[in-house]
Design a protein around this motif. Structure first.
Motif, short mmCIF file in Angstrom:
data_model
loop_
_atom_site.label_atom_id
_atom_site.label_comp_id
_atom_site.label_asym_id
_atom_site.label_seq_id
_atom_site.Cartn_x
_atom_site.Cartn_y
_atom_site.Cartn_z
N PRO A 37 0.62 -1.11 0.14
CA PRO A 37 0.09 0.04 0.20
C PRO A 37 0.86 1.24 -0.01
N ALA A 38 2.07 1.23 0.58
CA ALA A 38 3.03 2.37 0.93
C ALA A 38 3.32 2.86 -0.53
N LEU A 39 3.80 1.71 -1.37
CA LEU A 39 4.26 1.84 -2.75
C LEU A 39 3.08 2.39 -3.54
N GLY B 223 2.64 5.82 -6.03
CA GLY B 223 2.34 6.00 -7.19
C GLY B 223 1.13 6.84 -7.40
N ALA B 224 0.15 6.81 -6.47
CA ALA B 224 -1.00 7.52 -6.68
C ALA B 224 -0.82 8.97 -6.33
N SER B 225 0.21 9.56 -5.59
CA SER B 225 0.82 10.80 -5.30
C SER B 225 1.24 11.60 -6.53
N LEU B 226 1.66 10.84 -7.49
CA LEU B 226 2.34 11.15 -8.43
C LEU B 226 0.95 11.31 -9.92
N GLN B 227 -0.13 10.60 -9.61
CA GLN B 227 -0.99 10.58 -10.73
C GLN B 227 -2.14 11.55 -10.52
N GLN B 228 -2.85 11.66 -11.51
CA GLN B 228 -3.90 12.65 -11.81
C GLN B 228 -5.23 12.05 -11.23
N LEU C 207 2.16 9.83 -20.78
CA LEU C 207 2.31 9.57 -19.37
C LEU C 207 2.04 10.74 -18.61
N THR C 208 1.02 10.34 -17.59
CA THR C 208 0.15 11.58 -16.98
C THR C 208 0.69 11.81 -15.78
N LEU C 209 1.85 11.21 -15.27
CA LEU C 209 2.47 11.41 -13.94
C LEU C 209 2.95 12.84 -14.00
N SER C 210 2.83 13.41 -12.57
CA SER C 210 3.66 14.78 -12.54
C SER C 210 3.71 15.15 -10.85
N LEU C 211 4.47 16.10 -10.66
CA LEU C 211 4.71 16.45 -9.09
C LEU C 211 3.76 17.43 -8.85
N PRO D 14 -4.74 11.81 -5.23
CA PRO D 14 -3.29 12.00 -5.36
C PRO D 14 -2.86 13.08 -4.45
N LEU D 15 -3.63 14.01 -4.00
CA LEU D 15 -3.43 15.13 -2.87
C LEU D 15 -3.18 14.17 -1.33
#
Lengths: 289, 360
Positions: free
Chosen positions: A41-43, A47-52, A68-72, A257-258
């Motif tokens: 779950p931690a991993l 991942g989720a924190s970088l997704q939209q 690729l939809t990942l972002s900071l 994500p937030l």
């Protein structure tokens, strides 16, 4: 079978010889459990924190239409608004205040239980645990009734009162376990060598109980940081803590994500503090310092 | 004036008279030992002196001043505990310096005296270690140094050697004697081991069931025990039931039923009364059967058993009346476990100076 060791060295239970297979079999279930329910779950959260966020909650797939939809974005968002830092800081302050109050209340109590007659100790410990017999939410609602007449409801004080009330046993038990193991001969020796009652406490009892203080503090501080029910029920609108913030993202704003980012930052903060505390505690734990 | 005066002190715990009307006076510079079986009250007496207990009746005086109501931390009396009670979170140096800090000495003085104390007990290289890193003997020496460093009027030692193995115990016993001579502090030593008591003490008090049976120098306690308890507790002794035949000014004649008459040194006795004759195994001589009598007391017997101990062999000699005497013989010739066989007829004898008559 154990290997013989020099008699003047205490035998380390971890060094008893056991077949490697046994060791594996014994440690396999907990290892699998931790991998499945903690590390995975931690991993996923990282991942989720970088997704939209998806339009109706959930997450936009990391790869959409070959892009690729990942972002900071969420991290940028967190650091762009002071309100989040403020809530983080407030949460850490509430957790610290709760821990300190729990410590001040629990220490004398734990000491008294540890010093009481052996026959009564189990009963007293049972009394400490008794509140767990009734539902957590009911106990918090009871505080709404109790605090109502005093104009304290929906203030930070109400939140801290509730926090201290709920977490007190988690401070008492490790302290009691520690204090109960103190060798009374040490206090007699200190007294014999000229130490008065206050000196005996500061020089002998308190330093020897530091491991209990550290574990009790961790058991109170960390859950308080993530607690959202108590601020929600007893606190005002301005008393929300990290726990409420995270809960809001997942359940109300549908911004996974937030929510994940906030959870991760909380975890990092706790780990940093734990690391600092461990470093500060080292000289007392029988190191070579 | 005696350093410590114990006047008719009693202490009960419920129905148990732990210390029962004890009177003692201990001189400055003495190495004084309290010895007795477990539960005889010696530890309670020590705790009364340290101040962890207050007497129900009686009084303790240190340097002529009463100790009534004086808390342990206020008494110039320090204790070396059986478990050592070293502070596990403090280094060797911090442990030893603790009493000086409590007494409010200056950091400079503490540093100097700490160094002296570490040298005294040969632990200078262990100063920064924690107690759990030390061996039993080293812990013991830390406890000693900690008890001595603030120069108490009295140092109490509560079975300090009990946790050590035999070889180490012997070594530390010797160190303890040298140490006491060197520092000149009065020691009160508690032990249940009569050997330790005999080895270290200037004077010994033998305790039993809360009261003191005898107070004397070691050789007096061993050589002239006052009663059966002392004779039996200190060392090994042969006890023969006797009847007094003649209590003269120059000798005592005692009848052992079925064996014969013992001639002994004059002692308090009345003709016709019954008592016991106590004689130590090493005072007995074994003489070949048929040899002419050359000792004041000499009787026929049979070797019943023998026990080889390396340096000596213990022979059990059965007398005609069934009583069995233990006789000890040094093994002067190497490679032989015994010089007498089971069932061998012998004579056992002793000089009139050996042994004492004990009234019932």
């Amino acid at each position: 079978m154990t290997e013989s060791q020099p008699s003047n060295r205490p035998r380390d239970p971890a060094q008893t010889r056991r077949a490697p297979l046994t060791r594996w079999l014994v440690s396999l279930p907990p290892t699998l459990f931790l991998l499945t329910f903690f590390l995975a779950p931690a991993l996923l959260m990282v991942g989720a924190s970088l997704q939209q966020p998806g339009d109706f909650g959930g997450l936009v797939p990391a790869l959409e239409n070959g892009r690729l939809t990942l972002s900071l974005d969420t991290y940028r968002f967190f650091f762009s608004d002071w309100i989040y830092a403020e809530i983080f800081l407030r949460s850490f302050l509430v957790a610290a205040a709760t821990t300190l109050l729990c410590l001040l209340l629990a220490y004398p109590l734990a000491w008294l239980i540890a010093r009481s007659h052996r026959r009564h100790r189990d009963l007293l410990v049972l009394l400490v645990l008794l509140p767990f017999a009734s539902n957590f939410l009911i106990r918090i609602y009871a505080w709404i009734i109790l605090l109502g007449p005093f104009d304290l409801l929906y203030t930070p004080w109400a939140v801290i009162t509730g926090m201290v009330y709920v977490h007190l046993p988690f401070m008492i038990l490790p302290l009691y376990t520690n204090l109960e193991q103190h060798d009374p001969a040490l206090l007699e020796a200190a007294q014999d060598l000229g130490a008065g009652a206050a000196t005996r406490f500061w020089r002998i009892t308190l330093p020897l109980s530091l491991p209990g203080i550290w574990s009790g503090s961790a058991l109170v501080f960390i859950p308080v940081l993530g607690m959202f029910a108590i601020p929600e029920l007893l606190g005002g609108t301005r008393d929300i803590l990290i726990g409420n913030l995270i809960k809001e993202q997942f359940l109300d704003n549908r911004d996974w994500p937030l929510g994940s980012t906030l959870s991760l930052l909380l975890t990092v903060g706790v780990l940093l503090l734990a690391g600092l505390a461990a470093r500060a505690a080292r000289p007392w734990r029988g190191g070579t310092a | 004036m005696a350093l410590l005066e114990i006047r008719h002190v009693s202490r009960r715990f419920g129905d148990l008279k732990a210390v029962d009307d004890v009177c003692l006076s201990i001189e400055a510079g003495e190495f004084f030992t309290l010895v007795g079986p477990s539960g005889c009250g010696k530890t309670t007496l020590l705790r009364l002196i340290a101040g962890f207990e207050e007497p129900d009746t009686g009084e303790l005086l240190l340097d002529g001043q009463t100790l009534a109501g004086v808390l342990p931390e206020q008494r110039p009396v320090h204790t070396v505990f059986q478990s050592y009670a070293l502070f596990p979170h403090m280094t060797v140096a911090e442990n030893i310096a603790f009493p000086l800090q409590m007494a409010g000495r200056s950091p400079d003085e503490i540093r100097h005296r700490l160094q002296d104390a570490l040298d005294l007990v040969h632990l200078a290289d262990k100063a920064r270690q924690l107690p759990h890193q030390l061996s039993g003997g080293q812990k013991q020496r830390v406890a000693l140094a900690r008890g001595l460093i603030n120069k108490p009027r009295l140092l109490l030692l509560d079975e300090p050697l009990a946790a050590l193995d035999a070889k180490l115990r012997e070594q530390i016993t010797a160190e303890l004697i040298a140490l006491q001579r060197e520092v000149g502090i009065t020691f009160i030593f508690v032990t249940h081991s009569q050997q330790e008591a005999l080895a270290v003490s200037h004077r010994i008090a033998v305790m039993n069931a809360g009261h003191i049976e005898q107070v004397d120098a070691p050789e007096q306690v061993y050589g002239y025990p006052r009663n059966r308890f002392v004779a039996d507790f200190i060392g090994t002794v042969n006890l023969l039931p006797v009847e007094v035949r003649e209590a003269g000014n120059d000798r005592l004649r005692l009848l052992v039923a079925g064996v014969g008459e013992i001639v002994s040194m004059p002692a308090a006795a009345r003709t016709g009364e019954r008592g016991a004759f106590a004689v130590r195994p090493e005072q007995l001589d074994i003489i070949a059967d048929g040899e002419r009598p050359r000792l004041d007391n000499q009787f026929k017997g049979t070797v019943q058993d023998h026990l080889y101990l390396g340096d000596v062999t213990i022979y059990k000699i059965a007398l005609p009346n069934g009583a069995v005497l233990e006789a000890m013989r040094a093994n002067a010739a190497p490679g032989r476990a015994r010089f007498l066989e089971r069932g061998e007829p012998v004579q056992v004898g002793w000089r009139r100076q050996a042994g004492v008559y004990l009234r019932d």
